[in-house]
Design a protein around this motif. Structure first.
Motif, short mmCIF file in Angstrom:
data_model
loop_
_atom_site.label_atom_id
_atom_site.label_comp_id
_atom_site.label_asym_id
_atom_site.label_seq_id
_atom_site.Cartn_x
_atom_site.Cartn_y
_atom_site.Cartn_z
N ALA A 1 14.37 81.85 44.90
CA ALA A 1 13.64 80.61 45.14
C ALA A 1 13.09 80.57 46.56
CB ALA A 1 14.55 79.41 44.88
N GLU A 2 13.91 81.04 47.50
CA GLU A 2 13.47 81.07 48.90
C GLU A 2 12.37 82.09 49.12
OE1 GLU A 2 17.83 79.63 50.50
OE2 GLU A 2 17.34 81.77 50.34
N TYR A 3 12.38 83.15 48.32
CA TYR A 3 11.33 84.15 48.43
C TYR A 3 9.99 83.55 47.99
CZ TYR A 3 9.41 88.83 48.69
OH TYR A 3 8.68 89.93 49.06
N ALA A 4 10.04 82.67 46.98
CA ALA A 4 8.83 81.97 46.57
C ALA A 4 8.33 81.07 47.69
CB ALA A 4 9.09 81.16 45.30
N ARG A 5 9.26 80.42 48.38
CA ARG A 5 8.89 79.60 49.54
C ARG A 5 8.25 80.47 50.63
NH1 ARG A 5 8.59 75.36 47.84
NH2 ARG A 5 10.14 73.73 47.57
N LEU A 6 8.89 81.61 50.90
CA LEU A 6 8.43 82.50 51.96
C LEU A 6 7.07 83.10 51.64
CD1 LEU A 6 9.40 83.67 54.69
CD2 LEU A 6 10.38 85.59 53.40
N LEU B 1 0.33 88.18 41.47
CA LEU B 1 1.69 87.91 41.95
C LEU B 1 1.68 86.92 43.11
CD1 LEU B 1 3.11 91.56 41.91
CD2 LEU B 1 3.70 89.71 40.33
N ALA B 2 0.73 87.12 44.04
CA ALA B 2 0.64 86.20 45.18
C ALA B 2 0.31 84.79 44.72
CB ALA B 2 -0.41 86.71 46.17
N ALA B 3 -0.57 84.67 43.73
CA ALA B 3 -0.93 83.35 43.20
C ALA B 3 0.27 82.68 42.54
CB ALA B 3 -2.09 83.49 42.21
N ALA B 4 1.07 83.49 41.82
CA ALA B 4 2.27 82.93 41.17
C ALA B 4 3.25 82.41 42.20
CB ALA B 4 2.91 84.00 40.30
N LEU B 5 3.46 83.15 43.30
CA LEU B 5 4.38 82.69 44.33
C LEU B 5 3.86 81.41 45.00
CD1 LEU B 5 5.58 85.93 46.18
CD2 LEU B 5 6.85 84.51 44.57
N HIS B 6 2.57 81.35 45.24
CA HIS B 6 1.99 80.15 45.86
C HIS B 6 2.14 78.94 44.93
CE1 HIS B 6 0.34 82.87 48.88
NE2 HIS B 6 0.01 81.79 49.58
N ALA B 7 1.96 79.18 43.63
CA ALA B 7 2.11 78.08 42.68
C ALA B 7 3.57 77.60 42.63
CB ALA B 7 1.66 78.53 41.28
N LEU B 8 4.52 78.55 42.61
CA LEU B 8 5.93 78.18 42.60
C LEU B 8 6.33 77.43 43.87
CD1 LEU B 8 7.58 81.41 41.13
CD2 LEU B 8 7.60 79.13 40.10
N SER B 9 5.71 77.81 44.98
CA SER B 9 6.08 77.18 46.25
C SER B 9 5.68 75.71 46.32
CB SER B 9 5.44 77.94 47.42
OG SER B 9 4.05 77.71 47.49
N GLY C 1 4.76 81.71 49.68
CA GLY C 1 3.78 80.71 49.27
C GLY C 1 3.24 79.89 50.41
N PHE C 2 2.92 78.64 50.08
CA PHE C 2 2.39 77.73 51.08
C PHE C 2 3.50 77.23 52.01
CE2 PHE C 2 -0.50 77.14 47.38
CZ PHE C 2 -1.69 77.49 47.99
N PHE C 3 3.13 76.82 53.20
CA PHE C 3 4.03 76.14 54.16
C PHE C 3 5.28 76.98 54.47
CE2 PHE C 3 2.36 72.91 51.07
CZ PHE C 3 1.23 72.56 51.81
N TYR C 4 5.14 78.30 54.48
CA TYR C 4 6.30 79.17 54.68
C TYR C 4 6.95 78.97 56.04
CZ TYR C 4 3.12 82.09 57.43
OH TYR C 4 2.23 82.55 58.37
N ARG C 5 6.20 78.55 57.03
CA ARG C 5 6.77 78.37 58.38
C ARG C 5 7.83 77.26 58.41
NH1 ARG C 5 4.62 81.30 62.27
NH2 ARG C 5 2.62 82.36 61.88
N PHE D 1 14.32 70.40 44.62
CA PHE D 1 15.30 70.12 43.57
C PHE D 1 14.92 70.79 42.26
CE2 PHE D 1 12.25 66.75 42.72
CZ PHE D 1 12.30 66.58 41.35
N ILE D 2 13.65 71.17 42.10
CA ILE D 2 13.23 71.91 40.91
C ILE D 2 13.28 73.41 41.18
CG2 ILE D 2 11.32 72.41 39.34
CD1 ILE D 2 10.44 69.52 39.60
N LEU D 3 12.72 73.83 42.32
CA LEU D 3 12.63 75.26 42.61
C LEU D 3 14.00 75.91 42.71
CD1 LEU D 3 10.79 77.65 43.24
CD2 LEU D 3 10.86 76.99 45.65
N TYR D 4 14.94 75.26 43.39
CA TYR D 4 16.27 75.86 43.53
C TYR D 4 17.03 75.84 42.20
CZ TYR D 4 16.24 76.69 48.55
OH TYR D 4 15.98 77.20 49.80
#
Length: 362
Positions: A138-143, A69-77, A145-149, A82-85
């Protein structure tokens, strides 16, 4: 044990409704020199470092699921906005189209809240609520994943100075944040923590252990202190006495054993009585705070309102009824202002004040 149990119809009488009207969300004029936007300086306690971990010890199977699950979120991030949202919006629309059970719940809640609106308008609000939920995903994937800060750049404040006014009035005390599943609700505690504020959040342990661990990992990494439900009262009191902020959404149905019935959109709703009891025990102010999604769909403003006055006459049951009604009124005012941003698909009126009363839902 419930604090109040109406013996008549659960619908409010006209006189009762009138006694509970009037705005609860208040703002005075901002003091000279105060600024909105990202916080630069605050008298309210800031973070004392990484929060203490409360993550679960997982077995091999659950650990593997967690890492997947963590890997999937990082990949989505890694996807651009314009794609993720758009992906999040598409998921929201798909759920709106096929999630028949929760759509019926949402429409029923909207009928209770807005009987004056047409069926088409209520359907439009519900559809927009699903879209908001998709954006939140979509924001949860950002949070997660990578670069969440970087999400902190999209979150600004309105009336940050309210925190500073709390400190001299309640020396050595923290504050109870009254909030709801509203706007980009998962970003409220995380955004507050990313801006440097010490904040705790009560967390209900889920049966899906890998998912529970993922939620804990994401929140703690952002700086949120997780307070497990089974130790919640004791830990919240300790946090408040350390001068920290505790965020509690108070917009969901409570079990009968924990409920107090107060009006929400004109219908008596089972609301947790422990919130006001905690405010009494800690001697802490209750401050309404909501995160509002902006018209661009990706930026947010954390709206901070002045503390809600608490009635303290010595009659705990009567005080709890008055205060909890005020807390619910504050949430209702925010939902009326931005109905598309609230989670309508929860059975808010599931527990009825009179046993045996027919359910409001099919």
């Amino acid at each position: 044990m419930a604090l109040a149990s109406p013996s008549a119809s659960p619908k409010l009488a006209p006189r009762e409704s009138q006694d509970l009207t009037g705005e609860v969300l208040r703002r005075s004029a901002a003091p000279a020199g105060s600024a909105d936007g990202a916080p630069e300086k605050s008298d309210f306690p800031l973070s004392r470092g990484a929060p203490k971990s409360t993550r679960l010890q997982l077995g091999l199977k659950d650990s593997l699921i967690f890492w997947m699950l963590a890997a999937a979120l990082h990949a989505l991030s890694l996807l651009p906005d314009f794609i993720l949202y758009k992906l999040g919006i598409a998921c929201g629309l798909i759920f709106h189209r096929f999630d028949y059970r929760h759509r019926r719940i949402g429409i029923r809640n909207l009928e209770i809240a807005f009987p004056e609106k047409s069926a088409a308008e209520r359907e439009r609000i519900l559809r927009a609520s699903y879209i908001n939920l998709g954006r939140t995903g979509a924001e949860y994937a950002r949070l997660g994943g990578f670069f969440y800060r970087r999400l902190a750049r999209r979150i600004t404040y309105n009336r940050l100075d309210v925190w500073n006014s709390v400190t001299p009035k309640y020396p050595g005390k923290g504050a109870l944040v009254l909030t709801a599943h509203f706007g980009g609700f998962e970003l409220l505690p995380a955004g507050h923590a990313l801006h440097g504020f010490q904040i705790g959040l009560v967390h209900h342990t889920q049966r899906f252990l890998a998912g529970d661990d993922l939620v804990s990992f994401i929140r703690e990494r952002a700086g949120v202190q997780i307070i497990r439900k089974h130790t919640a009262a004791r830990e919240m009191l300790r946090s408040l006495k350390r001068g920290e902020i505790i965020g509690i959404p108070l917009d969901q149905n409570a079990k009968r054993s924990e409920a107090i019935w107060v009006p929400f959109f004109g219908e008596l709703a089972a609301t947790p009585s422990g919130f006001d009891r905690l405010a009494i025990m800690a001697g802490a102010p209750v401050i309404p705070v909501f995160i509002v999604r902006q018209p661009d769909g990706i930026s947010h403003v954390i709206e901070i309102f002045e503390e809600i006055p608490q009635q303290r006459t010595g009659d705990r049951n009567a005080d709890a009824l008055v205060n909890t009604a005020r807390y619910q009124k504050a949430i209702e005012e925010m939902v009326r202002k931005y109905p598309e941003q609230w989670l309508w698909t929860h059975r808010r009126y599931r527990t009825r004040p009179v046993r045996g009363t027919p359910s409001l839902y099919d």
